[in-house]
Design an enzyme around this catalytic site. Sequence first.
Site, PDB file in Angstrom:
ATOM      1  N   ASN A 353       0.841  -1.179   0.000  1.00 35.32           N
ATOM      2  CA  ASN A 353       0.000   0.000   0.000  1.00 35.32           C
ATOM      3  C   ASN A 353       0.882   1.237   0.000  1.00 35.32           C
ATOM      4  O   ASN A 353       2.075   1.140  -0.261  1.00 35.32           O
ATOM      5  CB  ASN A 353      -0.946  -0.036   1.202  1.00 35.32           C
ATOM      6  CG  ASN A 353      -2.308   0.525   0.887  1.00 35.32           C
ATOM      7  OD1 ASN A 353      -2.420   1.559   0.241  1.00 35.32           O
ATOM      8  ND2 ASN A 353      -3.336  -0.153   1.320  1.00 35.32           N
ATOM      9  N   HIS A 355       2.209   3.360   2.227  1.00 35.94           N
ATOM     10  CA  HIS A 355       3.387   3.404   3.098  1.00 35.94           C
ATOM     11  C   HIS A 355       4.481   2.472   2.585  1.00 35.94           C
ATOM     12  O   HIS A 355       5.668   2.773   2.685  1.00 35.94           O
ATOM     13  CB  HIS A 355       2.978   3.015   4.520  1.00 35.94           C
ATOM     14  CG  HIS A 355       4.015   3.288   5.561  1.00 35.94           C
ATOM     15  ND1 HIS A 355       4.926   2.340   5.964  1.00 35.94           N
ATOM     16  CD2 HIS A 355       4.295   4.410   6.280  1.00 35.94           C
ATOM     17  CE1 HIS A 355       5.711   2.842   6.905  1.00 35.94           C
ATOM     18  NE2 HIS A 355       5.361   4.102   7.113  1.00 35.94           N
ATOM     19  N   CYS A 356       4.080   1.334   2.020  1.00 40.98           N
ATOM     20  CA  CYS A 356       5.053   0.324   1.564  1.00 40.98           C
ATOM     21  C   CYS A 356       5.900   0.798   0.393  1.00 40.98           C
ATOM     22  O   CYS A 356       7.024   0.321   0.199  1.00 40.98           O
ATOM     23  CB  CYS A 356       4.328  -0.955   1.145  1.00 40.98           C
ATOM     24  SG  CYS A 356       3.213  -1.640   2.367  1.00 40.98           S
ATOM     25  N   ILE A 357       5.376   1.715  -0.421  1.00 39.73           N
ATOM     26  CA  ILE A 357       6.099   2.148  -1.621  1.00 39.73           C
ATOM     27  C   ILE A 357       6.858   3.445  -1.397  1.00 39.73           C
ATOM     28  O   ILE A 357       7.458   3.990  -2.334  1.00 39.73           O
ATOM     29  CB  ILE A 357       5.143   2.306  -2.825  1.00 39.73           C
ATOM     30  CG1 ILE A 357       4.082   3.376  -2.565  1.00 39.73           C
ATOM     31  CG2 ILE A 357       4.493   0.976  -3.164  1.00 39.73           C
ATOM     32  CD1 ILE A 357       3.208   3.715  -3.769  1.00 39.73           C
TER      33      ILE A 357
END
Length: 364
Positions: A353, A355-357
């Site tokens: 999502n 935050h992950c990227i």
Amino acid sequence: MKILHTTPAQDGFYMPAEFAPHEGCLMIWPERSDSWQYGAYAARKAFLTVIRAIAKSEKMTVLCSETQYDNARAQLPDEVRLVVMETDDAWARDVGPTFVVSRTGERRGIDWGFNAWGGEVDGLYPSWERDNCVARKFCDLLENDCYDKRDFICEGGSIHVDGEGTALVTEACLLSAGRNPDLSRAEIEQVLCDYLGVSKVIWIPSGIYNDETNEHVDNICCFTAPGEVVLAWTDDESDPQYALSRASLAALEAAVDAKGRALTVHRLPLPAPVTITAEECEGLDLCDGEPTRTPGERLAASYVNFYIANGAIVMPAFGDPNDKPAQDMLQMLFPTREIIAVPARDILIGGGNIHCITQQIPKR
């Protein structure tokens, strides 16, 4: 750039909170065909929306492959720095360096080991050598010295701090068999204290149901201010997430932070379960001869996976009735920042999502 073999705590460095003012953000241009459906065109559109939202208030750096450079440069805003750096996928939070700072304003990076979220045990792709080089290369690009901790498997999404001595992690992730199986919980905690510059680690049991990262903390719980956290929450007792969130709530309510404060826990509602369609699965290539998704598979959707920009909160949206209540809660918790909701399904299909990227780059 120096490769350092001391620890940040020894040298007076610590990981700052994500809500602290920072210099910029790192992202990676998506193209992996078994992660991003139908040539990654929809994923790139979603990434561009995130990039434009963040670039309003901080400097953006994007990494890409040589073959994608011209394509990415033509689409990215002029002010975004684009750098050719080969990676295995696009998860900047997990493969980029964890940055630490000193009280005098110096910045350094930590180069953790990366094994695609579990290596030979339950890793998500069979080769991760290029990802495992990103942290050190990016520190070199920024002319920041770098701590060598490649002997410890850790992803940026598996740790969260308040900037005042406390870290949040999940047992499901950090104690998983594919990370650091030869280390005890106490030994893992000591590594976190030595490298994040914290004195207290709060362990919650689980993350989001079916989260293929072994339940990273950044999808279930994060600090919004010292002594305050948001926790992904559902009141639906039939949802398998209900028990996971309740167990995490109990752990948080029983804990105190490094300053001795009890935590205020804000329950951030979850969207209804998000599942992948057969059509979406058909757009994904096989990975090592096997499908990466199956029709009807539940994806790890959560509003907790937002990015804190200097001037905004960039939050995932799912076209769900809870999009608005989640946005309202984040506005209450971050009253000085604009809340920007970004449709996140095309990122979620890739396995993560917002935050992950994204990976923050603190101020020097």
